[in-house]
Design an enzyme around this catalytic site. Structure first.
Site, PDB file in Angstrom:
ATOM      1  N   ARG A   1       0.861  -1.016   0.187  1.00 59.98           N
ATOM      2  CA  ARG A   1       0.060   0.029   0.181  1.00 59.98           C
ATOM      3  C   ARG A   1       0.942   1.166   0.021  1.00 59.98           C
ATOM      4  O   ARG A   1       0.615   2.253  -0.462  1.00 59.98           O
ATOM      5  CB  ARG A   1      -0.969  -0.082   1.281  1.00 59.98           C
TER       6      ARG A   1
ATOM      7  N   TYR B   1     -14.706  15.206 -18.885  1.00 57.63           N
ATOM      8  CA  TYR B   1     -15.302  13.963 -18.640  1.00 57.63           C
ATOM      9  C   TYR B   1     -16.279  13.857 -17.422  1.00 57.63           C
ATOM     10  O   TYR B   1     -16.110  14.360 -16.589  1.00 57.63           O
ATOM     11  CB  TYR B   1     -13.881  12.739 -18.273  1.00 57.63           C
TER      12      TYR B   1
ATOM     13  N   ASP C   1      -5.933  17.182 -17.105  1.00 57.12           N
ATOM     14  CA  ASP C   1      -6.107  15.567 -17.471  1.00 57.12           C
ATOM     15  C   ASP C   1      -5.524  15.713 -18.935  1.00 57.12           C
ATOM     16  O   ASP C   1      -5.775  16.078 -19.823  1.00 57.12           O
ATOM     17  CB  ASP C   1      -7.394  15.542 -17.531  1.00 57.12           C
TER      18      ASP C   1
ATOM     19  N   LYS D   1      -6.148   3.846 -20.179  1.00 57.62           N
ATOM     20  CA  LYS D   1      -6.297   4.164 -21.710  1.00 57.62           C
ATOM     21  C   LYS D   1      -4.996   3.900 -22.403  1.00 57.62           C
ATOM     22  O   LYS D   1      -4.447   2.691 -22.518  1.00 57.62           O
ATOM     23  CB  LYS D   1      -6.587   5.547 -21.867  1.00 57.62           C
TER      24      LYS D   1
END
Length: 398
Positions: A58, A111, A184, A209
């Site tokens: 983590r 988005y 972004d 993506k």
């Protein structure tokens, strides 16, 4: 040769290899939640460190370290951080740098997931938001910033209508007004746009993506200064949006071919966007590489080597035509998401934005006939033939 002088392809393949810790040419998958400590003092040292790679996954993992080194090098940033998804990356940035009651400036058309996250903060934490309507209007951006503004957010090219924002202008505005700037960079990728080089503080992407590129992982990345990324890591250490080591390994593998993939896909997109402009069945084409696009001049200035592989186009037949068109395709896959080697298409009006109020769709530029097209690396002739079949099925044949 100085690694800082490497080209993008060399960087994508070789950056970060010092994090491997083995002689394996391909980095092993460190599929473990925890690492053995050689002595108690080492445990104390790691517990006080920022993102130790061999302590607790983590907090960090060698697979994460290597991917982050590659992304930071590609983005020309001091440091990068990997998270469990693109949305967790954006949520981490907002959680790290915003507090209840702060003011944010953001484009009106972004988005949907990012907008929903901001509006959730607006409702639950009193976040104040000014939405910029015309992202090419520097005066509108300037007027939106107040003394209480803590973050300026940009998305370029935007999802799904490919609007453009001048990142250098936004960065200059942020510096002058003392406001952190975030971009972004999912659609452009660092191959075509490097927001940090243009002065933006943080470049954030959905690595699901193009960076991964094979539709087989979910991850997000944040790139920026050492201090900002350390602050973001501090948030993730507490909130826990941890990607698994195998997905990080897949992402690293995908990054090695990033340049080849996105450049081939962008070449396809450029050609198809020009071809679509001449099709009588098409009302409009949104692609920043087309000279007719209102943001073309800005895109040509800040995007190097191509204009990306995303485009959208509107069919003359509206809602029914859009549905029939997608159902007739055999090479292009009907699916959400984007950025894989395969071409993907979706019809927002009957899919992702089916339940979106009409006034919101109008603000986002989503008409009934709009199709969002993630162009892949298939042979261009086959993609054109598939689009022709779609026109025919939609009842729009010439």
């Amino acid at each position: 040769m100085d690694p800082h002088e490497w080209g993008l392809s060399t960087t994508a393949i070789h950056a970060g290899r010092k994090h491997n810790g083995t002689r394996s040419v391909t980095t092993p998958i460190f599929q473990t939640s925890v690492f053995e400590l050689k002595e108690n003092a080492e445990g104390a040292e790691f517990a006080a460190a920022v993102e130790p790679p061999q302590f607790y996954t983590r907090w960090g993992n060698p697979n994460f370290s290597e991917v982050q080194a590659v992304v930071a090098s590609l983005e020309k940033a001091e440091r990068a951080l990997i998270t469990s998804s693109g949305m967790s990356a954006f949520a981490t940035v907002f959680e790290t740098f915003l507090k209840p009651g702060d003011h944010v400036v953001a484009p009106a058309a972004i988005y949907l997931g990012t907008e929903q996250l901001l509006r959730r903060w607006e409702t639950q934490k009193g976040l104040r938001i000014t939405w910029v309507q015309n992202t090419l209007d520097a005066a509108e951006w300037e007027a939106a910033v107040t003394d209480g503004t803590r973050l300026i957010f940009a998305e370029t090219p935007s999802n799904p209508t490919l609007s453009i924002t001048d990142l250098a202008m936004v960065a200059d505005l942020g510096r002058r007004r003392g406001v952190r700037t975030v971009a972004d960079n999912t659609f452009a990728t660092p191959i075509f746009t490097r927001p940090v080089e243009l002065g933006i503080d943080l470049s954030v992407s959905s690595a699901t993506k193009y960076l991964g590129g094979h539709s087989d992982l979910v991850a997000g990345v944040i790139a920026g200064s050492e201090a900002d990324i350390a602050a973001c890591w501090g948030t993730t250490k507490i909130t826990g949006p941890t990607v698994d080591p195998f997905s990080a390994w897949l992402l690293h593998r995908g990054l090695k071919t990033l340049c080849l993939r996105v450049r081939r896909a962008a070449d396809n997109a450029q050609s198809l966007a020009a071809w679509l402009l001449w099709q009588s069945q098409v009302v409009r084409v949104d692609y920043p590489g087309n000279r007719e696009h209102p943001g073309h001049a800005v895109a040509a200035r800040q995007m190097t080597g191509g204009f990306g592989a995303m485009l959208s186009f509107e069919l003359a037949g509206g809602l029914a035509a859009g549905q029939r068109f997608c159902e007739a395709l055999s090479v292009i896959t009907r699916a959400v998401s984007l950025g894989g080697v395969e071409s993907l298409i979706q019809h927002p009006a009957s899919m992702s934005h089916l339940r979106t109020p009409p006034e919101v769709k109008a603000r986002l530029g989503i008409s009934d006939g709009l199709l969002r097209f993630s162009v892949g690396i298939e042979d261009e002739a086959d993609l054109k033939a598939d689009l022709e079949a779609g026109f025919q099925a939609a009842g729009l044949a010439r």
